[in-house]
Scaffold this motif. Structure first.
Motif, PDB file in Angstrom:
ATOM      1  N   MET A   1       6.896   7.634   6.378  1.00 37.83           N
ATOM      2  CA  MET A   1       6.131   6.442   6.742  1.00 37.83           C
ATOM      3  C   MET A   1       4.939   6.822   7.616  1.00 37.83           C
ATOM      4  SD  MET A   1       7.302   2.765   8.350  1.00 37.83           S
ATOM      5  CE  MET A   1       8.130   2.232   6.845  1.00 37.83           C
ATOM      6  N   ASP A   2       5.158   7.753   8.545  1.00 38.13           N
ATOM      7  CA  ASP A   2       4.052   8.220   9.384  1.00 38.13           C
ATOM      8  C   ASP A   2       2.968   8.881   8.524  1.00 38.13           C
ATOM      9  OD1 ASP A   2       5.275   7.332  11.682  1.00 38.13           O
ATOM     10  OD2 ASP A   2       6.176   9.287  12.162  1.00 38.13           O
ATOM     11  N   ARG A   3       3.412   9.631   7.554  1.00 37.54           N
ATOM     12  CA  ARG A   3       2.479  10.324   6.669  1.00 37.54           C
ATOM     13  C   ARG A   3       1.660   9.336   5.849  1.00 37.54           C
ATOM     14  NH1 ARG A   3       4.357  15.137   2.461  1.00 37.54           N
ATOM     15  NH2 ARG A   3       2.249  15.797   1.832  1.00 37.54           N
ATOM     16  N   LEU A   4       2.301   8.307   5.370  1.00 42.11           N
ATOM     17  CA  LEU A   4       1.610   7.276   4.587  1.00 42.11           C
ATOM     18  C   LEU A   4       0.593   6.528   5.439  1.00 42.11           C
ATOM     19  CD1 LEU A   4       4.664   5.844   2.608  1.00 42.11           C
ATOM     20  CD2 LEU A   4       2.833   7.293   1.692  1.00 42.11           C
ATOM     21  N   ASN A   5       1.003   6.169   6.657  1.00 44.07           N
ATOM     22  CA  ASN A   5       0.089   5.446   7.547  1.00 44.07           C
ATOM     23  C   ASN A   5      -1.123   6.288   7.895  1.00 44.07           C
ATOM     24  OD1 ASN A   5       1.589   3.066   7.652  1.00 44.07           O
ATOM     25  ND2 ASN A   5       2.863   3.794   9.338  1.00 44.07           N
ATOM     26  N   GLN A   6      -0.917   7.590   8.067  1.00 45.25           N
ATOM     27  CA  GLN A   6      -2.031   8.482   8.361  1.00 45.25           C
ATOM     28  C   GLN A   6      -2.998   8.524   7.189  1.00 45.25           C
ATOM     29  OE1 GLN A   6      -2.878   9.990  11.220  1.00 45.25           O
ATOM     30  NE2 GLN A   6      -4.726  10.668  10.157  1.00 45.25           N
ATOM     31  N   GLN A   7      -2.459   8.542   5.981  1.00 46.05           N
ATOM     32  CA  GLN A   7      -3.315   8.576   4.792  1.00 46.05           C
ATOM     33  C   GLN A   7      -4.113   7.286   4.657  1.00 46.05           C
ATOM     34  OE1 GLN A   7      -2.441   9.051   0.116  1.00 46.05           O
ATOM     35  NE2 GLN A   7      -1.823  10.819   1.324  1.00 46.05           N
ATOM     36  N   LEU A   8      -3.492   6.168   5.021  1.00 47.15           N
ATOM     37  CA  LEU A   8      -4.198   4.881   4.955  1.00 47.15           C
ATOM     38  C   LEU A   8      -5.333   4.831   5.978  1.00 47.15           C
ATOM     39  CD1 LEU A   8      -1.245   2.374   4.447  1.00 47.15           C
ATOM     40  CD2 LEU A   8      -2.953   3.071   2.757  1.00 47.15           C
ATOM     41  N   LEU A   9      -5.090   5.421   7.157  1.00 53.21           N
ATOM     42  CA  LEU A   9      -6.130   5.451   8.181  1.00 53.21           C
ATOM     43  C   LEU A   9      -7.354   6.226   7.720  1.00 53.21           C
ATOM     44  CD1 LEU A   9      -4.039   6.052  11.456  1.00 53.21           C
ATOM     45  CD2 LEU A   9      -5.345   4.002  10.859  1.00 53.21           C
ATOM     46  N   GLU A  10      -7.129   7.222   6.894  1.00 55.98           N
ATOM     47  CA  GLU A  10      -8.227   8.063   6.410  1.00 55.98           C
ATOM     48  C   GLU A  10      -9.119   7.341   5.400  1.00 55.98           C
ATOM     49  OE1 GLU A  10      -6.262  11.477   4.897  1.00 55.98           O
ATOM     50  OE2 GLU A  10      -5.663  12.228   6.876  1.00 55.98           O
TER      51      GLU A  10
ATOM     52  N   LEU B   1       0.832  -1.205   0.000  1.00 54.97           N
ATOM     53  CA  LEU B   1       0.000   0.000   0.000  1.00 54.97           C
ATOM     54  C   LEU B   1       0.867   1.256   0.000  1.00 54.97           C
ATOM     55  CD1 LEU B   1      -2.791  -1.063   2.524  1.00 54.97           C
ATOM     56  CD2 LEU B   1      -3.019  -0.786   0.054  1.00 54.97           C
ATOM     57  N   HIS B   2       1.947   1.228   0.770  1.00 56.50           N
ATOM     58  CA  HIS B   2       2.833   2.386   0.841  1.00 56.50           C
ATOM     59  C   HIS B   2       3.400   2.747  -0.528  1.00 56.50           C
ATOM     60  CE1 HIS B   2       3.749   1.966   5.437  1.00 56.50           C
ATOM     61  NE2 HIS B   2       2.580   2.531   5.178  1.00 56.50           N
ATOM     62  N   VAL B   3       3.879   1.746  -1.245  1.00 56.30           N
ATOM     63  CA  VAL B   3       4.525   2.051  -2.527  1.00 56.30           C
ATOM     64  C   VAL B   3       3.505   2.472  -3.595  1.00 56.30           C
ATOM     65  CG1 VAL B   3       6.582   0.673  -2.130  1.00 56.30           C
ATOM     66  CG2 VAL B   3       4.582  -0.405  -3.178  1.00 56.30           C
ATOM     67  N   ILE B   4       2.266   1.990  -3.460  1.00 58.40           N
ATOM     68  CA  ILE B   4       1.229   2.452  -4.386  1.00 58.40           C
ATOM     69  C   ILE B   4       0.980   3.942  -4.164  1.00 58.40           C
ATOM     70  CG2 ILE B   4      -1.199   2.279  -5.041  1.00 58.40           C
ATOM     71  CD1 ILE B   4      -1.070  -0.692  -4.327  1.00 58.40           C
ATOM     72  N   LEU B   5       0.919   4.347  -2.890  1.00 54.01           N
ATOM     73  CA  LEU B   5       0.713   5.760  -2.579  1.00 54.01           C
ATOM     74  C   LEU B   5       1.883   6.615  -3.066  1.00 54.01           C
ATOM     75  CD1 LEU B   5      -0.701   5.529   1.060  1.00 54.01           C
ATOM     76  CD2 LEU B   5      -1.964   6.154  -0.996  1.00 54.01           C
ATOM     77  N   LEU B   6       3.095   6.077  -3.005  1.00 58.37           N
ATOM     78  CA  LEU B   6       4.286   6.832  -3.394  1.00 58.37           C
ATOM     79  C   LEU B   6       4.530   6.854  -4.905  1.00 58.37           C
ATOM     80  CD1 LEU B   6       6.799   5.621  -0.650  1.00 58.37           C
ATOM     81  CD2 LEU B   6       5.748   7.882  -0.832  1.00 58.37           C
ATOM     82  N   TYR B   7       3.939   5.927  -5.593  1.00 58.30           N
ATOM     83  CA  TYR B   7       4.150   5.805  -7.040  1.00 58.30           C
ATOM     84  C   TYR B   7       3.722   7.071  -7.759  1.00 58.30           C
ATOM     85  CZ  TYR B   7       3.933   3.516 -11.639  1.00 58.30           C
ATOM     86  OH  TYR B   7       4.133   3.174 -12.944  1.00 58.30           O
ATOM     87  N   PRO B   8       4.500   7.573  -8.737  1.00 58.36           N
ATOM     88  CA  PRO B   8       5.659   6.943  -9.367  1.00 58.36           C
ATOM     89  C   PRO B   8       7.013   7.486  -8.888  1.00 58.36           C
ATOM     90  CG  PRO B   8       4.873   8.688 -10.780  1.00 58.36           C
ATOM     91  CD  PRO B   8       4.013   8.719  -9.543  1.00 58.36           C
TER      92      PRO B   8
END
Length: 318
Positions: free
Chosen positions: A307-316, A259-266
């Motif tokens: 990583m914290d930022r990504l996890n926060q976005q996933l929580l949303e 999930l993290h790398v999908i959010l960071l892509y590309p």
């Protein structure tokens, strides 16, 4: 108990019931009995009744499928062939229907029912135009939804993406351009859009809003997520350091990383600059390492923040 087996003697019973419903116009009730009778004896005449019933309730695709089991029979009888052609029109096989109509109208010796074929030709053009107008209306509505997608929940955004997968490339490209610059469209959706552009070999310069930064990409110059070298490296480290010791945790971390790398892509490489440290952040999060990561550089601090930022976005998302 095994599956119930129909005996040939049931054929007459099924056919009788089917025809009784057919004669009073109750096609919904007739169809199951036609299906059973036809399964026992695939006779030409039963095929035509079965196909007609399906046609009457608007099941054009299934009617086409059943008719084509006896296509030669239909071709040998002009009236039946005209009926088959009308099925093609209703099922939106316009090119095939048009080919048949043209051949029938120009074959040696005019067809007996020339007016029927003229009517079918007219119906074919009208039906094709109606479909075009409906598709145009649908596409306009889709583009309108693309403009307001930022106001929708993630599940609604995902539903819109599924619809986009069924539209022509021109409409997909228009919608993608709208959605990729919208800061409120989820990164998971944006990654899917970009991979769609890559698959369709889009070579245009595309603007994208990536974590509140305005960027540009050229899809044909990007590799799909599955081929990203940084992703492969991190996955290998996770497997080597986690899978052997704790298979369950490996599955959890692996799914989170996906999930993290999908959010960071590309732009994955801009964030995961040190794959080994990125894995250690997962290990620290799940208490696999009791010692604190020594943040010797701004680079390592930056990854922890990301990583914290990504996890926060996933929580949303939930």
């Amino acid at each position: 108990m095994g599956e119930k087996i129909d005996f040939p003697k049931n054929y007459d019973l099924y056919l009788k019931k089917a025809m009784s419903y057919f004669k009073i116009g109750n096609m919904e009730e007739a169809i199951p009995y036609f299906a059973k009778a036809y399964q026992l004896k695939k006779e030409d005449k039963i095929n035509t009744f079965y196909t007609t019933a399906l046609y009457q309730i608007g099941s054009y695709q299934e009617a086409k499928q059943i008719a084509e089991e006896k296509l030669t029979f239909y071709q040998n009888e002009e009236q039946l062939y005209a009926f088959y052609t009308s099925i093609l029109i209703k099922a939106h096989y316009f090119e095939e229907a048009s080919d048949i109509i043209t051949k029938e109208q120009h074959r040696i010796g005019k067809p007996k029912n020339s007016e029927v074929w003229e009517t079918l030709a007219k119906n074919c053009l009208e039906e094709a135009e109606n479909k075009r107008l409906q598709e145009e209306k649908k596409h306009k509505h889709l583009l309108k939804q693309s403009f307001s997608i930022g106001d929708k929940s993630y599940s609604e955004q995902a539903d819109l993406m599924q619809t986009l997968e069924q539209v022509p490339l021109e409409i997909y490209l228009q919608a993608a351009k709208i959605m990729l610059v919208n800061p409120f469209v989820n990164g998971l959706i944006k990654a899917t859009l970009i991979e769609g552009l890559i698959a369709n070999e889009c070579s245009e310069v595309i603007k994208i809003n990536w974590f509140d930064q305005d960027r540009q990409i050229i899809p044909t110059q990007l590799k799909p997520l599955a081929e990203n070298q940084t992703v492969e490296t991190v996955k290998k480290i996770i497997e080597e350091q986690v899978a052997i010791h704790n298979p369950s945790l490996f599955q959890l971390i692996n799914e989170e990383f996906n999930l993290h790398v999908i959010l960071l892509y590309p732009f994955i490489e801009e964030v995961i600059t040190l794959p080994s440290i990125w894995v250690k952040l997962y290990q620290q999060k799940y208490d696999m390492e009791t010692s604190t990561i020594i943040e010797e550089s701004e680079e390592q601090k930056n990854m922890a923040t990301w990583m914290d930022r990504l996890n926060q976005q996933l929580l949303e998302l939930y």
